[in-house]
Write a protein that holds these residues in place. Sequence first.
Motif, mmCIF file in Angstrom:
data_model
loop_
_atom_site.group_PDB
_atom_site.id
_atom_site.type_symbol
_atom_site.label_atom_id
_atom_site.label_comp_id
_atom_site.label_asym_id
_atom_site.label_seq_id
_atom_site.Cartn_x
_atom_site.Cartn_y
_atom_site.Cartn_z
ATOM 1 N N THR A 130 0.788 -1.232 -0.021
ATOM 2 C CA THR A 130 -0.051 -0.056 -0.029
ATOM 3 C C THR A 130 0.731 1.119 -0.054
ATOM 4 O O THR A 130 0.560 2.334 -0.743
ATOM 5 N N ALA A 131 2.141 1.166 0.752
ATOM 6 C CA ALA A 131 2.813 2.342 0.793
ATOM 7 C C ALA A 131 3.767 2.619 -0.554
ATOM 8 O O ALA A 131 3.747 3.546 -1.038
ATOM 9 N N GLU A 132 3.907 1.271 -1.150
ATOM 10 C CA GLU A 132 4.444 1.761 -2.486
ATOM 11 C C GLU A 132 3.570 2.183 -3.708
ATOM 12 O O GLU A 132 3.848 2.850 -4.471
ATOM 13 N N ILE A 133 2.386 1.968 -3.311
ATOM 14 C CA ILE A 133 1.124 2.270 -4.403
ATOM 15 C C ILE A 133 1.011 3.772 -4.124
ATOM 16 O O ILE A 133 0.971 4.687 -5.241
ATOM 17 N N ALA A 134 1.039 4.277 -2.863
ATOM 18 C CA ALA A 134 0.894 5.594 -2.573
ATOM 19 C C ALA A 134 2.041 6.285 -3.036
ATOM 20 O O ALA A 134 1.996 7.593 -3.757
ATOM 21 N N ARG A 135 3.352 5.873 -3.229
ATOM 22 C CA ARG A 135 4.432 6.626 -3.571
ATOM 23 C C ARG A 135 4.350 6.643 -4.959
ATOM 24 O O ARG A 135 4.790 7.717 -5.662
ATOM 25 N N ALA A 136 4.018 5.505 -5.668
ATOM 26 C CA ALA A 136 3.536 5.616 -7.153
ATOM 27 C C ALA A 136 2.633 6.419 -7.654
ATOM 28 O O ALA A 136 2.835 7.306 -8.383
ATOM 29 N N LEU A 137 1.472 6.969 -6.679
ATOM 30 C CA LEU A 137 0.515 7.716 -7.061
ATOM 31 C C LEU A 137 1.063 9.065 -7.107
ATOM 32 O O LEU A 137 0.821 10.112 -7.780
#
Lengths: 104, 186
Positions: free
Chosen positions: B15-22
């Motif tokens: 989830t943190a990775e997705i937030a960073r990618a967004l």
Amino acid sequence: MTAYRPDLALRRLLDALEVELIQASDEEIRAAAAETGMSAKALLAEAGILTAPKTASPLEGEVGDAEHRRVGGMPQPSRRQRRDGDSTPHPDLRSDLPLKGGGV
Amino acid sequence: MQPKRRITQDDEDSTAEIARALAALSEADLLRLKAIARLRARDLPRDVGWSDLLNEAVARALDGARQCPPGVGIVAFLAGIMRSIASEHWCRLRREAGIFTLSDGEGEADPAPDPERTLAALQALAMLDQLFTGDLAASQVLAGLGGGLSAREIREMYGLSEKDYDSTRKRMRRLLLKHGIAWRFR
């Protein structure tokens, strides 16, 4: 004879066109945006994409995990926070997205 | 209803990775997402807007309900979620309308559509046709894609050279992008 299925035709078409959009170069996208005469930020901010507090959506309720949704513009505590007993709302990760405060 | 599963450290990291990618999405990618959402929203009833669809996809991605497969970019990941949402939306409407077939819930991907679904699809197809009015090659490519033909089959069926086909796709892409980015309704 197989009956014509517009829903399947549409799905195939959208899938194929979606691939085209995913593969479009940044230059093509910038050129298309320039033709509209508006900035990218303004175009996206028009609908509050990724920035506005979430309001009721026709798609709301289609996710089983609805308790994680934002309420009143603040996110619900994460699963880890709840697991650890922390129920305080934290700043929304999405508020740090590139379109924060985006406008014309 | 999906069975509950234990939340793992991997889920949190994902989830943190997705937030960073967004957060790292470029303007071009954001516009790309808008165009994709606009396109996919054509497969939904008119009261569902493209922004609803995109916001829902972002919410699901951040929620961790969907895991981004390794090697898949964030734009393609969100596009896949939007595709699923559109599909689920029609399934839900079918359930709410009490429309069941023997195959419902037994793994068949394409049960016979209800009239509302058929009408919405016909309207969306007409809109796409209209978008490419006056461009014969584009209309041919559109018909071929809707019929599930491959690029080679479309070229053979309509006598398009590889160069014609590629330049047609480029024109189509440009028009889709322009309209996908600029449409200010729905």
